[in-house]
Design a protein around this motif. Structure first.
Motif, PDB file in Angstrom:
ATOM      1  N   GLY A 239       0.530  -0.543   0.166  1.00  0.00           N
ATOM      2  CA  GLY A 239      -0.452   0.019  -0.272  1.00  0.00           C
ATOM      3  C   GLY A 239       1.063   1.188  -0.220  1.00  0.00           C
ATOM      4  N   GLN A 240       0.283   2.171  -0.761  1.00  0.00           N
ATOM      5  CA  GLN A 240       0.593   3.390  -0.845  1.00  0.00           C
ATOM      6  C   GLN A 240      -0.043   4.599  -0.875  1.00  0.00           C
ATOM      7  OE1 GLN A 240       2.812   4.879  -4.202  1.00  0.00           O
ATOM      8  NE2 GLN A 240       2.438   2.755  -5.643  1.00  0.00           N
ATOM      9  N   GLN A 241       0.161   5.810  -0.118  1.00  0.00           N
ATOM     10  CA  GLN A 241      -0.945   6.813  -0.601  1.00  0.00           C
ATOM     11  C   GLN A 241      -1.137   7.685  -1.611  1.00  0.00           C
ATOM     12  OE1 GLN A 241       0.158  10.082   2.621  1.00  0.00           O
ATOM     13  NE2 GLN A 241      -0.873  10.899   2.594  1.00  0.00           N
ATOM     14  N   GLY A 242      -2.178   7.480  -1.673  1.00  0.00           N
ATOM     15  CA  GLY A 242      -2.707   8.541  -2.772  1.00  0.00           C
ATOM     16  C   GLY A 242      -4.541   8.083  -2.774  1.00  0.00           C
ATOM     17  N   LEU A 243      -4.346   8.856  -3.954  1.00  0.00           N
ATOM     18  CA  LEU A 243      -6.236   8.265  -4.702  1.00  0.00           C
ATOM     19  C   LEU A 243      -6.568   7.871  -5.176  1.00  0.00           C
ATOM     20  CD1 LEU A 243      -6.632  12.670  -5.133  1.00  0.00           C
ATOM     21  CD2 LEU A 243      -6.827  11.322  -3.087  1.00  0.00           C
ATOM     22  N   ALA A 244      -5.220   7.207  -6.405  1.00  0.00           N
ATOM     23  CA  ALA A 244      -5.515   6.168  -7.676  1.00  0.00           C
ATOM     24  C   ALA A 244      -6.170   4.913  -7.637  1.00  0.00           C
ATOM     25  CB  ALA A 244      -4.737   6.191  -8.339  1.00  0.00           C
ATOM     26  N   ALA A 245      -6.294   4.022  -8.255  1.00  0.00           N
ATOM     27  CA  ALA A 245      -6.697   2.550  -8.238  1.00  0.00           C
ATOM     28  C   ALA A 245      -5.738   1.386  -7.339  1.00  0.00           C
ATOM     29  CB  ALA A 245      -6.905   1.805  -9.272  1.00  0.00           C
ATOM     30  N   GLY A 246      -5.827   1.403  -5.940  1.00  0.00           N
ATOM     31  CA  GLY A 246      -4.913   0.555  -5.587  1.00  0.00           C
ATOM     32  C   GLY A 246      -4.168   1.389  -4.595  1.00  0.00           C
ATOM     33  N   GLN A 247      -4.131   2.539  -4.351  1.00  0.00           N
ATOM     34  CA  GLN A 247      -3.361   3.344  -3.677  1.00  0.00           C
ATOM     35  C   GLN A 247      -4.529   3.756  -1.875  1.00  0.00           C
ATOM     36  OE1 GLN A 247      -2.617   7.261  -6.010  1.00  0.00           O
ATOM     37  NE2 GLN A 247      -0.494   6.159  -6.056  1.00  0.00           N
ATOM     38  N   LEU A 248      -4.255   4.220  -1.024  1.00  0.00           N
ATOM     39  CA  LEU A 248      -5.147   4.277   0.150  1.00  0.00           C
ATOM     40  C   LEU A 248      -4.627   5.832   0.780  1.00  0.00           C
ATOM     41  CD1 LEU A 248      -3.667   1.044   1.732  1.00  0.00           C
ATOM     42  CD2 LEU A 248      -5.904   1.200   0.563  1.00  0.00           C
ATOM     43  N   GLN A 249      -5.273   6.505   1.076  1.00  0.00           N
ATOM     44  CA  GLN A 249      -5.632   6.964   2.646  1.00  0.00           C
ATOM     45  C   GLN A 249      -6.543   7.151   3.188  1.00  0.00           C
ATOM     46  OE1 GLN A 249      -4.012  10.204   1.024  1.00  0.00           O
ATOM     47  NE2 GLN A 249      -5.092  11.937   1.428  1.00  0.00           N
ATOM     48  N   TYR A 250      -5.917   7.102   4.319  1.00  0.00           N
ATOM     49  CA  TYR A 250      -6.635   6.689   5.885  1.00  0.00           C
ATOM     50  C   TYR A 250      -7.521   5.439   5.892  1.00  0.00           C
ATOM     51  CZ  TYR A 250      -4.152  10.628   6.743  1.00  0.00           C
ATOM     52  OH  TYR A 250      -3.141  11.799   6.548  1.00  0.00           O
ATOM     53  N   PRO A 251      -6.539   4.037   5.616  1.00  0.00           N
ATOM     54  CA  PRO A 251      -7.388   2.796   5.784  1.00  0.00           C
ATOM     55  C   PRO A 251      -7.478   2.528   7.401  1.00  0.00           C
ATOM     56  CG  PRO A 251      -5.074   2.683   5.365  1.00  0.00           C
ATOM     57  CD  PRO A 251      -5.240   3.481   5.517  1.00  0.00           C
TER      58      PRO A 251
END
Length: 324
Positions: A239-251
């Motif tokens: 996982g890595q921070q971001g808005l794109a598909a596959g990215q995460l923002q505060y899971p």
């Protein structure tokens, strides 16, 4: 198994606690900055099946609900900012409710169900786990003392139980770690520490245990998922921070699905993403907003016996049920 390298010195403890608070402040700021820009990328999955809930303080109403669990009979348990645990059926009909012993210092932020069907409450600001019968009778308490020593906790976020009856308790703030306790509450081991290296955490917000007793952790402020065995050995990290598909923002939450899938609830991206268990994106559901199929800072999700997801739409004070 004590991670001595993760033990904070007295001089650093305020810094770590401050970082945890800053993490939440930054998350809130990103909501306002990025809310308009967040659209679900990639393949869209899921269809809204039911939406229920209304803001309020009376029985059956919700005030910023922040954790949710589901039992073997598809009864949903929710806790909100009034420190009420309320039970509902799968359609959102109110069944019963009760209050935690005290909530002056803060409200619980985690719920789960153990192998006996009891409700496990992460009483975050009181450094403990409260264990209730399904009817709301308090039957056991784990912890209750703030500290680093075995059996002492920081800010408890979640607790889950493995097939052998052992409990795993996650916490954030000064320590950011996971404890393993026997069924009677006896300390067995701990792992983690505050940081961004593999095996460390920055607010481990929620956990899940799979068929092989592997512990899956939503490492919220590191924007990633980590997987461990029952001895705390790191098995996977993605996982890595971001808005794109596959990215995460505060899971903030995760739930295991069939065919080696995983669903992740993102507080910061106002969506639920579906992944393979090795982190490959399979689609997403939800965008920012208040309409049906839209979310505002979802904190949690559960999966019922029919395979439907129930998503805790926190700042919309409701639950949305999704068929996938």
């Amino acid at each position: 198994m004590r991670d001595e390298h993760a033990m904070p010195s007295r001089a650093r403890r305020p810094t770590r606690a401050a970082i945890a608070i800053v993490c939440l402040v930054v998350a809130a700021a990103l909501v306002s900055l990025r809310a308009v820009a967040v659209n679900t990328p990639g393949a869209s999955v899921g269809e809204v099946d039911r939406v229920w809930g209304r803001r309020g303080l009376s029985e059956g109403r919700l005030q910023k609900p922040r954790a949710m669990a589901i039992d073997s009979q598809d009864r949903l348990y929710l806790v909100d900012m009034t420190a009420r645990i309320q039970a509902f059926d799968a359609d959102g009909n109110f069944l019963r409710g009760w209050q935690t012993p005290t909530h002056k210092n803060g409200r619980p932020s985690g719920l789960s169900i153990d192998r006996r069907g009891r409700v496990l409450v992460a009483d975050t600001h009181y450094y403990r786990v409260l264990i209730y019968s399904p009817q709301g009778e308090l039957v056991q308490t784990l912890g209750g003392k703030h500290g680093y020593s075995p059996g002492e906790f920081g800010m408890v976020t979640d607790v889950v139980q493995d097939s052998q009856g052992n409990y795993y308790v996650s916490e954030y703030g000064e320590y950011d770690r996971i404890h393993k306790l026997a069924g009677d509450g006896k300390f067995l081991l701990e792992w983690g520490g505050h940081g961004s290296e593999p095996g460390q955490f920055m607010r481990p917000q929620n956990m899940a245990i799979d068929e092989q007793d592997r512990i899956w952790v939503a490492d919220a402020c590191n924007h990633r998922i980590q997987v461990f065995d029952t001895q705390g050995t790191l098995l996977d990290c993605w996982g890595q921070q971001g808005l794109a598909a596959g990215q995460l923002q505060y899971p903030y939450d995760l739930v295991l699905g069939p065919d080696d899938t995983l669903y992740v609830c993102e507080f910061g991206n106002h969506r639920v993403q579906k992944f393979t268990r090795d982190g490959q994106p399979l689609g997403a559901w939800g965008t920012f907003g208040r309409g049906e199929g839209q979310l505002h800072n979802p904190w949690a999700l559960v999966r019922d016996s029919q395979g439907r997801l129930h998503v805790l739409d926190t700042n919309n004070h409701r639950v949305q049920r999704v068929t996938l």
